[in-house]
Design a protein around this motif. Structure first.
Motif, PDB file in Angstrom:
ATOM      1  N   GLU A  59      11.932   4.085  -5.225  1.00 19.16           N
ATOM      2  CA  GLU A  59      12.086   3.603  -6.600  1.00 19.16           C
ATOM      3  C   GLU A  59      13.417   2.886  -6.818  1.00 19.16           C
ATOM      4  O   GLU A  59      13.509   1.964  -7.642  1.00 19.16           O
ATOM      5  CB  GLU A  59      11.942   4.759  -7.583  1.00 19.16           C
ATOM      6  CG  GLU A  59      10.548   5.337  -7.672  1.00 19.16           C
ATOM      7  CD  GLU A  59      10.173   6.208  -6.487  1.00 19.16           C
ATOM      8  OE1 GLU A  59       8.964   6.487  -6.313  1.00 19.16           O
ATOM      9  OE2 GLU A  59      11.085   6.609  -5.715  1.00 19.16           O
ATOM     10  N   LEU A  60      14.450   3.292  -6.089  1.00 20.87           N
ATOM     11  CA  LEU A  60      15.740   2.612  -6.216  1.00 20.87           C
ATOM     12  C   LEU A  60      15.643   1.188  -5.668  1.00 20.87           C
ATOM     13  O   LEU A  60      16.214   0.245  -6.229  1.00 20.87           O
ATOM     14  CB  LEU A  60      16.834   3.386  -5.474  1.00 20.87           C
ATOM     15  CG  LEU A  60      18.232   2.740  -5.472  1.00 20.87           C
ATOM     16  CD1 LEU A  60      18.742   2.524  -6.893  1.00 20.87           C
ATOM     17  CD2 LEU A  60      19.216   3.597  -4.681  1.00 20.87           C
ATOM     18  N   VAL A  61      14.914   1.030  -4.569  1.00 21.25           N
ATOM     19  CA  VAL A  61      14.703  -0.313  -4.023  1.00 21.25           C
ATOM     20  C   VAL A  61      13.901  -1.155  -5.015  1.00 21.25           C
ATOM     21  O   VAL A  61      14.225  -2.322  -5.279  1.00 21.25           O
ATOM     22  CB  VAL A  61      13.996  -0.247  -2.663  1.00 21.25           C
ATOM     23  CG1 VAL A  61      13.755  -1.652  -2.107  1.00 21.25           C
ATOM     24  CG2 VAL A  61      14.814   0.583  -1.671  1.00 21.25           C
ATOM     25  N   ALA A  92       0.799  -1.217   0.000  1.00 17.65           N
ATOM     26  CA  ALA A  92       0.000   0.000   0.000  1.00 17.65           C
ATOM     27  C   ALA A  92       0.831   1.266   0.000  1.00 17.65           C
ATOM     28  O   ALA A  92       0.319   2.344  -0.321  1.00 17.65           O
ATOM     29  CB  ALA A  92      -0.946   0.010   1.211  1.00 17.65           C
ATOM     30  N   SER A  93       2.098   1.173   0.370  1.00 12.28           N
ATOM     31  CA  SER A  93       2.924   2.373   0.486  1.00 12.28           C
ATOM     32  C   SER A  93       4.395   2.000   0.378  1.00 12.28           C
ATOM     33  O   SER A  93       4.758   0.820   0.329  1.00 12.28           O
ATOM     34  CB  SER A  93       2.660   3.080   1.825  1.00 12.28           C
ATOM     35  OG  SER A  93       3.040   2.245   2.907  1.00 12.28           O
ATOM     36  N   GLY A  94       5.243   3.027   0.356  1.00  7.99           N
ATOM     37  CA  GLY A  94       6.681   2.839   0.456  1.00  7.99           C
ATOM     38  C   GLY A  94       7.268   1.914  -0.582  1.00  7.99           C
ATOM     39  O   GLY A  94       6.995   2.007  -1.780  1.00  7.99           O
ATOM     40  N   LEU A  95       8.097   0.986  -0.108  1.00 11.08           N
ATOM     41  CA  LEU A  95       8.824   0.088  -1.006  1.00 11.08           C
ATOM     42  C   LEU A  95       7.882  -0.837  -1.754  1.00 11.08           C
ATOM     43  O   LEU A  95       8.109  -1.154  -2.928  1.00 11.08           O
ATOM     44  CB  LEU A  95       9.841  -0.732  -0.213  1.00 11.08           C
ATOM     45  CG  LEU A  95      10.748   0.031   0.752  1.00 11.08           C
ATOM     46  CD1 LEU A  95      11.766  -0.906   1.376  1.00 11.08           C
ATOM     47  CD2 LEU A  95      11.438   1.188   0.049  1.00 11.08           C
ATOM     48  N   GLY A  96       6.832  -1.306  -1.094  1.00  9.07           N
ATOM     49  CA  GLY A  96       5.882  -2.195  -1.746  1.00  9.07           C
ATOM     50  C   GLY A  96       5.133  -1.507  -2.864  1.00  9.07           C
ATOM     51  O   GLY A  96       4.950  -2.069  -3.948  1.00  9.07           O
TER      52      GLY A  96
END
Length: 257
Positions: free
Chosen positions: A213-215, A21-25
């Motif tokens: 986005e880098l992850v 739902a957020s962040g890296l995912g």
């Protein structure tokens, strides 16, 4: 690998993304969809998860990754929607919020272990039959630089993430006979809800926050590669790559022999 090569390797693959739902995912779900994969977004945040699922033209499933049956239901849902599963990005995680001294809180400890470690173990157990049914697949787990180094200010989070690193290094070769690859990403302070309580400290110390986005790009590099059992570090200002672990010393010759 070129962008075209990545798309060729992921097009029409079915991917589950926990903590999507957020962040890296979220960033990884978007990157997977851009590469042509079909995505199932899983999270406890139903509103955010549905928004991301709509953005990727995929599906959302509410899932508490610390619950084994919920992980099984997530995999069943993905199979019902798309006929199988090829990829699992086991990314869901939470901040610990306590230490082992006077601030120890058993409920916070169990919550962190449940999301950060059980979520990877349960997610792997649940998705393995689906991957095997497809002739193989790929699992990427979110660990952390906290899984590669000492973290005195948050030892329990370090314990969670060291365990995920150990799983990746061990399950990589263990699952290879099933044509299932298992790797981990180990970001530093990356853009996610987990660092919300650290933003003031990071700003004061001038520490850069790694773009989500880098992850995501690193996850796709792993998914379109052929290695297994690797733990890729992601640090600001450096090109992500597999961390090079030192070998454990072998047995020595007993004194006097």
């Amino acid at each position: 690998m070129t962008a075209a090569g990545s798309e060729a390797g992921l097009r029409d693959k079915v991917a589950i993304v926990t903590g999507g739902a957020s962040g890296l995912g979220r960033a990884t779900a978007l990157a997977l969809a851009k590469a042509g994969a079909r995505v199932v977004v899983a999270d406890l945040d139903a509103q955010g998860g549905r928004e991301v699922a709509e953005m990727v033209d995929g599906h959302f499933r509410a899932c508490d990754v610390s619950d084994l049956d919920a992980n099984r239901a997530l995999v069943d849902f993905a199979q019902e929607q798309y006929g199988g599963v090829d990829i699992a990005f086991l990314n869901a995680g939470v901040a610990t919020g306590c230490g082992v001294g006077d601030d120890f809180d058993p409920a916070r400890y169990r919550r962190a272990m449940g999301a950060n470690l059980d979520g990877v173990v349960f997610g792997t157990h649940a998705v393995l039959p689906a991957l095997r049914a497809r002739g193989g697949g790929s699992i990427v787990a979110t660990a952390s630089l906290a899984g590669l180094a000492a973290v005195p200010f948050d030892p329990l989070y370090a314990a969670n993430k060291h365990a995920v690193v150990g799983l990746a290094r061990s399950l990589g070769p263990a699952l290879a006979p099933d044509n299932v690859r298992f790797n981990a990403v180990c970001p530093g302070f990356a853009e996610s809800r987990i660092i919300d309580h650290l933003r003031g400290m990071l700003s004061e110390q001038g520490l850069p926050v790694i773009p989500a986005e880098l992850v995501a790009d690193t996850v796709l590099r792993i998914l379109t590669g052929d290695a297994t059992g690797e733990c890729w570090f992601i640090q600001a200002g450096r090109d992500p790559e597999p961390f090079r672990f030192r070998n454990v010393p072998g047995p020595g010759t007993p004194v006097g022999v």
